[in-house]
Design a protein around this motif. Structure first.
Motif, short mmCIF file in Angstrom:
data_model
loop_
_atom_site.label_atom_id
_atom_site.label_comp_id
_atom_site.label_asym_id
_atom_site.label_seq_id
_atom_site.Cartn_x
_atom_site.Cartn_y
_atom_site.Cartn_z
N ARG A 111 0.81 -7.12 69.96
CA ARG A 111 0.32 -7.94 71.80
C ARG A 111 2.18 -8.83 72.38
O ARG A 111 2.02 -8.52 73.39
CB ARG A 111 -0.46 -9.27 71.65
CG ARG A 111 -1.89 -8.29 71.57
CD ARG A 111 -3.21 -9.66 71.70
NE ARG A 111 -3.12 -10.76 70.75
CZ ARG A 111 -3.59 -11.70 70.70
NH1 ARG A 111 -4.33 -12.84 71.50
NH2 ARG A 111 -3.47 -12.91 70.25
N THR A 114 5.99 -4.74 74.58
CA THR A 114 6.53 -4.89 75.71
C THR A 114 6.75 -3.78 76.36
O THR A 114 6.74 -2.70 77.60
CB THR A 114 7.67 -5.85 76.42
OG1 THR A 114 8.78 -5.92 75.97
CG2 THR A 114 7.13 -7.83 76.46
N HIS A 116 6.44 0.10 76.40
CA HIS A 116 5.49 1.60 76.82
C HIS A 116 5.18 2.36 75.68
O HIS A 116 3.48 2.20 75.07
CB HIS A 116 4.87 2.41 78.08
CG HIS A 116 3.62 2.73 78.50
ND1 HIS A 116 2.43 2.33 77.71
CD2 HIS A 116 3.36 4.20 78.17
CE1 HIS A 116 0.85 3.58 78.11
NE2 HIS A 116 2.54 4.13 78.31
N LEU A 119 4.67 0.71 72.31
CA LEU A 119 2.87 0.31 72.60
C LEU A 119 2.60 1.50 71.78
O LEU A 119 1.66 0.84 70.63
CB LEU A 119 2.52 -0.11 73.47
CG LEU A 119 1.40 -1.19 74.11
CD1 LEU A 119 1.60 -2.39 73.30
CD2 LEU A 119 0.76 -1.48 75.60
N ASP A 152 -8.92 4.08 74.12
CA ASP A 152 -7.72 3.66 73.96
C ASP A 152 -6.46 4.20 74.16
O ASP A 152 -5.14 3.87 74.99
CB ASP A 152 -7.86 1.90 74.08
CG ASP A 152 -8.44 1.36 75.22
OD1 ASP A 152 -9.30 2.03 76.18
OD2 ASP A 152 -7.92 -0.43 74.54
N GLU A 155 -3.98 5.74 76.57
CA GLU A 155 -3.31 4.73 77.79
C GLU A 155 -3.30 3.10 77.33
O GLU A 155 -4.29 2.54 77.20
CB GLU A 155 -3.03 4.60 79.18
CG GLU A 155 -2.94 5.92 79.49
CD GLU A 155 -1.83 6.52 80.27
OE1 GLU A 155 -0.89 5.05 80.27
OE2 GLU A 155 -1.18 7.26 80.32
N PRO A 156 -2.75 2.62 75.42
CA PRO A 156 -2.67 1.98 74.99
C PRO A 156 -2.66 0.35 76.18
O PRO A 156 -1.36 0.52 76.53
CB PRO A 156 -2.47 1.69 73.85
CG PRO A 156 -1.67 2.94 74.23
CD PRO A 156 -2.23 3.70 75.30
N THR A 157 -3.18 -0.37 75.45
CA THR A 157 -2.57 -1.62 76.83
C THR A 157 -2.71 -3.23 75.22
O THR A 157 -2.69 -2.96 74.35
CB THR A 157 -3.24 -2.28 77.51
OG1 THR A 157 -4.62 -2.86 77.09
CG2 THR A 157 -3.69 -1.42 78.42
N VAL A 158 -2.09 -4.29 75.17
CA VAL A 158 -2.06 -5.47 74.88
C VAL A 158 -3.04 -6.18 74.07
O VAL A 158 -2.90 -6.20 73.14
CB VAL A 158 -0.93 -6.01 75.41
CG1 VAL A 158 0.54 -5.58 74.90
CG2 VAL A 158 -1.41 -7.23 76.52
N THR A 159 -4.47 -5.57 75.08
CA THR A 159 -5.08 -5.60 74.89
C THR A 159 -6.65 -3.86 73.91
O THR A 159 -7.46 -4.77 73.62
CB THR A 159 -6.39 -6.35 75.78
OG1 THR A 159 -6.45 -4.98 76.98
CG2 THR A 159 -5.87 -7.17 76.20
N SER A 160 -6.01 -4.23 73.87
CA SER A 160 -6.75 -2.53 73.26
C SER A 160 -7.18 -2.81 72.02
O SER A 160 -8.20 -2.73 71.62
CB SER A 160 -5.44 -1.15 72.81
OG SER A 160 -5.40 -0.74 73.78
#
Length: 202
Positions: A111, A114, A116, A119, A152, A155-160
């Motif tokens: 989390r 930063t 991408h 990530l 996810d 396209e993963p995000t910090v909330t995946s």
């Protein structure tokens, strides 16, 4: 004669079947106890020697009696303390479920990413290590949660991994954490922190 031999063989097999699991459980329990005692004993010994060499760092380097008592207030208190987290991981390892805290820690690190590119790389490595079927450190998740993570990965995000992290946290909070607080390990840590013993009994 053959019937008698068959009968004896059958009895021996039944004896082996019914006694071996108990023997293995006893041996496993003794190994678990010895394992965490050795690790915690070394942990306290290391901290004590460091405190003597650097007395000004004594308060911050070794957990105090107050620190150890606060660990019993909540899992969050335990995990937010550096040494509390270390001790809990040792306990989980003795119960053969350290993958839960390893995954939770990986999620905390994830989390804070930063980049991408980083990530995406981290998301894939976490999936390989903890999520996919028969992963080396596969955690216990329902199909829906696992599938959401797989979706996810493109396209993963910090909330995946947030939903999975919450489930694992809940699992630790409701199962492993109460056992930790009731364990001899925690009781002996409390005694050591209060100065009732210089080290964990072996």
């Amino acid at each position: 004669m053959r019937e008698n031999l068959a009968c004896v063989a059958s009895e021996n097999m039944a004896f082996t079947y019914y006694t071996t699991p108990a023997d293995l459980r006893t041996e496993r329990k003794e190994m678990k106890s010895k394992n965490w005692r050795n690790r915690i004993g070394f942990f306290l010994k290391k901290n004590t020697s460091q405190s003597i060499l650097h007395p000004k760092k004594n308060r911050s380097y070794r957990p105090t009696a107050d620190d150890v008592q606060q660990w019993a207030q909540s899992l969050d208190k335990l995990l937010s303390h550096k040494h509390g987290k270390t001790v809990f991981r040792i306990f989980l390892k003795s119960e053969f479920c350290e993958e839960n805290i390893e995954f939770w820690t990986a999620c905390e690190d994830f989390r804070n990413i930063t980049s991408h590119k980083e990530l995406a790389s981290k998301a894939n490595s976490m999936h390989e290590e903890f999520i996919k079927n028969e992963a080396p450190k596969e955690i216990n998740l329902d199909f829906h949660t696992k599938n959401a993570i797989v979706q996810d990965l493109l396209e993963p995000t910090v909330t995946s991994f947030l939903a999975a992290q919450r489930k694992v946290y809940s699992l630790m909070e409701n199962n492993s954490y109460p056992r930790f607080i009731d364990s001899d390990l925690y009781k002996e840590l409390c005694a050591a922190a209060r100065g009732e013993g210089k080290h964990i009994k072996s």
